[in-house]
Scaffold this active site. Structure first.
Site, mmCIF file in Angstrom:
data_model
loop_
_atom_site.group_PDB
_atom_site.id
_atom_site.type_symbol
_atom_site.label_atom_id
_atom_site.label_comp_id
_atom_site.label_asym_id
_atom_site.label_seq_id
_atom_site.Cartn_x
_atom_site.Cartn_y
_atom_site.Cartn_z
ATOM 1 N N GLY A 1 0.553 -1.331 0.233
ATOM 2 C CA GLY A 1 0.074 -0.393 -0.394
ATOM 3 C C GLY A 1 0.775 0.799 -0.039
ATOM 4 C CB CYS A 2 0.154 4.956 -1.241
ATOM 5 S SG CYS A 2 -1.531 4.539 -0.773
ATOM 6 C CG PHE A 3 -0.818 6.311 3.944
ATOM 7 C CD1 PHE A 3 0.048 7.096 4.245
ATOM 8 C CD2 PHE A 3 -2.426 6.520 4.044
ATOM 9 C CE1 PHE A 3 -1.027 8.663 4.139
ATOM 10 C CE2 PHE A 3 -2.823 7.698 4.286
ATOM 11 C CZ PHE A 3 -2.381 8.868 3.728
ATOM 12 C CB ALA A 4 1.464 0.334 3.282
ATOM 13 C CB ALA B 1 5.017 6.889 3.110
#
Length: 323
Positions: A132-135, A137
């Protein structure tokens, strides 16, 4: 070498569009089909209008078995349903950009596709679950500490994402009139990406048992993620930089910057930038990525490159916005 034959399912959305933008210029990839039931027969540029003049590909509602890798750019829950409903040849690699196969309990033969965590496993994998994107970063902000067993306190994280993180389908919080000049918090302390973050940290530091306090925000911009995390740490700033530089040495897209960083340095690229600060006994880690590239389609192509023994950066030397 022969070009990698690529199929894309869900090519009309944001991640599908970004994947197309990368792959039509990838030196070792040939797009065989772009599947979209709602757009079948229409040119790809009828949806992704910036691709007018770049490609004559058309959307199709058919699938071809004559591919080497299949990218699934469909919504969460839809990837598993698609694979259950379609007989995909065992010789075809699958890279899923949804959350359906990221967690170990549901992964089957899918390998979690964060190269900075397990590049060697990705190279040998059959199927990849793209993070995932948040994950992405947040994990990049914390992995070097976990690798040395240095996560001993609660982790506090605040992260803001652009509107493309919500996907292409309209919702009340993605309309321009609501999003513009606005800021809001959502899914505080319970965002779904917390589960994959926790699994990765435990993989490196099995004794980790502290809370991860994550407050996500919706930003009034289109793309990018700025994540800031802080923990209690006895490391000096110099020691922290040495630790991060050592961990990310040899990883071509993740860079540790002593000067402070800003989002325009990563938007439209597959880069992740890390900046560290020490305030008393607190170590602050700032991490930035483009949510649609390093947080989605760019990382998916990075994983494809690793699967097929290519240079990890092939097709991914992209220009930052800059200004």
């Amino acid at each position: 070498m022969n070009k990698i034959k690529v199929g894309i399912v869900g090519g009309a959305g944001y991640t599908g569009g970004e994947l197309l933008r990368i792959l039509i210029n990838h030196p070792h990839a040939d797009i065989v089909f772009v599947n979209s039931n709602s757009n079948a027969g229409n040119p790809v540029y009828s949806v992704h209008t910036d691709l007018f003049g770049e490609t004559e590909l058309q959307f199709t509602d058919k699938l071809s078995r004559h591919i080497d890798v299949l990218f699934l750019c469909v919504g969460h829950g839809a990837a598993r349903k698609f694979l259950e409903a379609n007989d995909i040849d065992e010789s075809i690699h699958i890279i899923d950009l949804s959350q359906d196969y990221r967690l170990k309990a549901k992964a089957g033969d899918f390998v979690y596709g964060l190269p900075e965590l397990q590049r060697d496993r990705i190279k040998k994998a059959k199927h990849i679950a793209n993070p995932g994107c948040f994950a992405t970063a947040i994990q990049l902000a914390l992995l070097p500490l976990a690798a040395q067993g240095l996560l001993h306190s609660e982790i506090h994280i605040n992260a803001t994402t652009g509107s493309t993180g919500a996907g292409q389908s309209l919702s009340p919080t993605s309309h321009f009139s609501w999003r513009n000049n606005n800021l809001s918090i959502y899914k505080a302390f319970e965002h779904q990406h917390l589960h994959e973050i926790g699994e990765s940290l435990l993989q490196l530091q099995p004794t980790f048992d502290q809370p991860i306090n994550f407050v996500p925000q919706r930003g009034a911009f289109t793309r990018g993620i700025l994540a800031s995390a802080y923990i209690e740490s006895a490391l000096s700033l110099e020691e922290a930089y040495d630790l991060y530089n050592t961990y990310y040495k040899g990883h071509p897209f993740t860079h540790v910057s002593p000067p402070n960083i800003d989002l325009k340095q990563v938007v439209n690229t597959n880069k992740a930038l890390i900046h560290l600060e020490k305030h008393g006994n607190k170590l602050m880690i700032i991490s930035m990525i483009d949510n649609l590239l390093k947080g989605a389609s760019g990382q998916a192509v990075q994983n494809m490159n690793l699967l097929f023994g290519l240079d990890e950066t092939a097709g991914l030397r992209l220009k930052a916005t800059g200004f």
